[in-house]
Design a protein around this motif. Structure first.
Motif, PDB file in Angstrom:
ATOM      1  N   ARG A 153      50.280  47.900  41.802  1.00 20.54           N
ATOM      2  CA  ARG A 153      50.794  46.529  41.876  1.00 20.54           C
ATOM      3  C   ARG A 153      51.448  46.166  40.555  1.00 20.54           C
ATOM      4  NH1 ARG A 153      46.197  43.099  45.121  1.00 20.54           N
ATOM      5  NH2 ARG A 153      46.361  44.296  47.052  1.00 20.54           N
ATOM      6  N   GLU A 154      52.539  45.439  40.660  1.00 25.21           N
ATOM      7  CA  GLU A 154      53.275  45.009  39.473  1.00 25.21           C
ATOM      8  C   GLU A 154      52.629  43.756  38.895  1.00 25.21           C
ATOM      9  OE1 GLU A 154      57.549  43.509  39.484  1.00 25.21           O
ATOM     10  OE2 GLU A 154      57.783  45.643  39.020  1.00 25.21           O
ATOM     11  N   CYS A 155      52.557  43.710  37.592  1.00 27.97           N
ATOM     12  CA  CYS A 155      51.979  42.579  36.868  1.00 27.97           C
ATOM     13  C   CYS A 155      53.040  42.074  35.896  1.00 27.97           C
ATOM     14  CB  CYS A 155      50.724  43.052  36.131  1.00 27.97           C
ATOM     15  SG  CYS A 155      49.877  41.781  35.198  1.00 27.97           S
ATOM     16  N   VAL A 156      53.647  40.930  36.221  1.00 26.93           N
ATOM     17  CA  VAL A 156      54.688  40.344  35.389  1.00 26.93           C
ATOM     18  C   VAL A 156      54.045  39.274  34.515  1.00 26.93           C
ATOM     19  CG1 VAL A 156      56.894  39.129  35.354  1.00 26.93           C
ATOM     20  CG2 VAL A 156      56.413  40.795  37.170  1.00 26.93           C
ATOM     21  N   LEU A 157      54.080  39.501  33.208  1.00 34.88           N
ATOM     22  CA  LEU A 157      53.435  38.605  32.255  1.00 34.88           C
ATOM     23  C   LEU A 157      54.480  37.858  31.431  1.00 34.88           C
ATOM     24  CD1 LEU A 157      50.804  41.193  31.032  1.00 34.88           C
ATOM     25  CD2 LEU A 157      50.324  39.235  32.480  1.00 34.88           C
ATOM     26  N   GLU A 158      54.218  36.590  31.203  1.00 34.37           N
ATOM     27  CA  GLU A 158      55.080  35.753  30.370  1.00 34.37           C
ATOM     28  C   GLU A 158      54.332  35.430  29.072  1.00 34.37           C
ATOM     29  OE1 GLU A 158      58.194  34.950  31.170  1.00 34.37           O
ATOM     30  OE2 GLU A 158      58.056  35.855  33.168  1.00 34.37           O
ATOM     31  N   LEU A 159      55.032  35.515  27.953  1.00 34.67           N
ATOM     32  CA  LEU A 159      54.430  35.211  26.657  1.00 34.67           C
ATOM     33  C   LEU A 159      54.259  33.699  26.527  1.00 34.67           C
ATOM     34  CD1 LEU A 159      53.487  36.318  23.901  1.00 34.67           C
ATOM     35  CD2 LEU A 159      55.820  35.959  23.086  1.00 34.67           C
ATOM     36  N   LYS A 160      53.027  33.263  26.322  1.00 35.62           N
ATOM     37  CA  LYS A 160      52.731  31.835  26.163  1.00 35.62           C
ATOM     38  C   LYS A 160      52.580  31.452  24.693  1.00 35.62           C
ATOM     39  CE  LYS A 160      52.721  31.196  30.536  1.00 35.62           C
ATOM     40  NZ  LYS A 160      53.836  30.537  31.192  1.00 35.62           N
ATOM     41  N   GLN A 161      52.124  32.417  23.876  1.00 37.81           N
ATOM     42  CA  GLN A 161      51.936  32.145  22.452  1.00 37.81           C
ATOM     43  C   GLN A 161      51.996  33.468  21.700  1.00 37.81           C
ATOM     44  OE1 GLN A 161      48.137  30.424  21.523  1.00 37.81           O
ATOM     45  NE2 GLN A 161      48.420  30.636  19.335  1.00 37.81           N
ATOM     46  N   ALA A 162      52.840  33.527  20.680  1.00 44.57           N
ATOM     47  CA  ALA A 162      52.922  34.733  19.851  1.00 44.57           C
ATOM     48  C   ALA A 162      51.758  34.756  18.859  1.00 44.57           C
ATOM     49  CB  ALA A 162      54.248  34.765  19.099  1.00 44.57           C
TER      50      ALA A 162
END
Length: 170
Positions: A153-162
């Motif tokens: 399964r693909e897991c698309v992650l968005e950066l919320k905090q560097a």
């Protein structure tokens, strides 16, 4: 004559001792730096085709230096656990540990924990070792696409905090 043979027996022992002593190096007492591209708080906001799946898990990662913390929110239409644990088909699990990147693979090695990231030895859901591998499909500054090698399964992650890695003493 006896002392000559005694020296011959000591010679291999001495060589082994020298080889072992020179092969051992002390590791530094600080955590590793990890991968710069992964440092931060990452959230999987949605799962493709979620409404059609019997169960799926959303990931929330915090990656700092060589360590990871992950919150796993599972949505399920099937009861895998006792009724007191099923929680109407939505539950959270937590894990922490260290990671490594080998080629295009993210290797997570840790343990399941309680919500406060302290060791979990019993209770609902999984406990013990958390071992998971992801193939890194792509990464940009604010987006990370992984493929779970256990279920593809693909897991698309968005950066919320560097996060900037500041290694801590162990």
């Amino acid at each position: 004559m006896y002392s000559y043979f005694r020296r011959l027996y000591l010679l291999p022992f001495t060589f082994c001792l020298i080889a072992l002593w020179s092969a051992c190096t002390r590791l530094p007492n600080v955590q590793g730096r990890g991968e710069t591209m992964l440092q931060g708080v990452w959230n999987q906001d949605s799962v493709a085709n979620a409404k059609d799946l019997l169960s799926y898990t959303q990931h929330h990662f915090k990656i700092s230096c060589d360590s990871f913390y992950v919150d796993l929110t599972t949505h399920s239409k099937v009861n895998y656990y006792s009724d007191s644990c099923f929680n109407n088909g939505v539950w959270k699990e937590y894990a922490k540990g260290t990671y490594a990147v080998k080629g295009d693979t993210l290797i997570l090695n840790g343990t399941f924990t309680k919500a406060n990231y302290k060791q979990k030895v019993s209770g609902c859901y999984r406990s013990g070792r958390y071992l998971n591998n992801f193939k890194i499909i792509s990464s940009s500054g604010s987006r990370l696409v992984l493929e779970n090698l256990a279920d593809q399964r693909e897991c698309v992650l968005e950066l919320k905090q560097a996060i900037t890695c500041v290694p801590k003493e162990l």
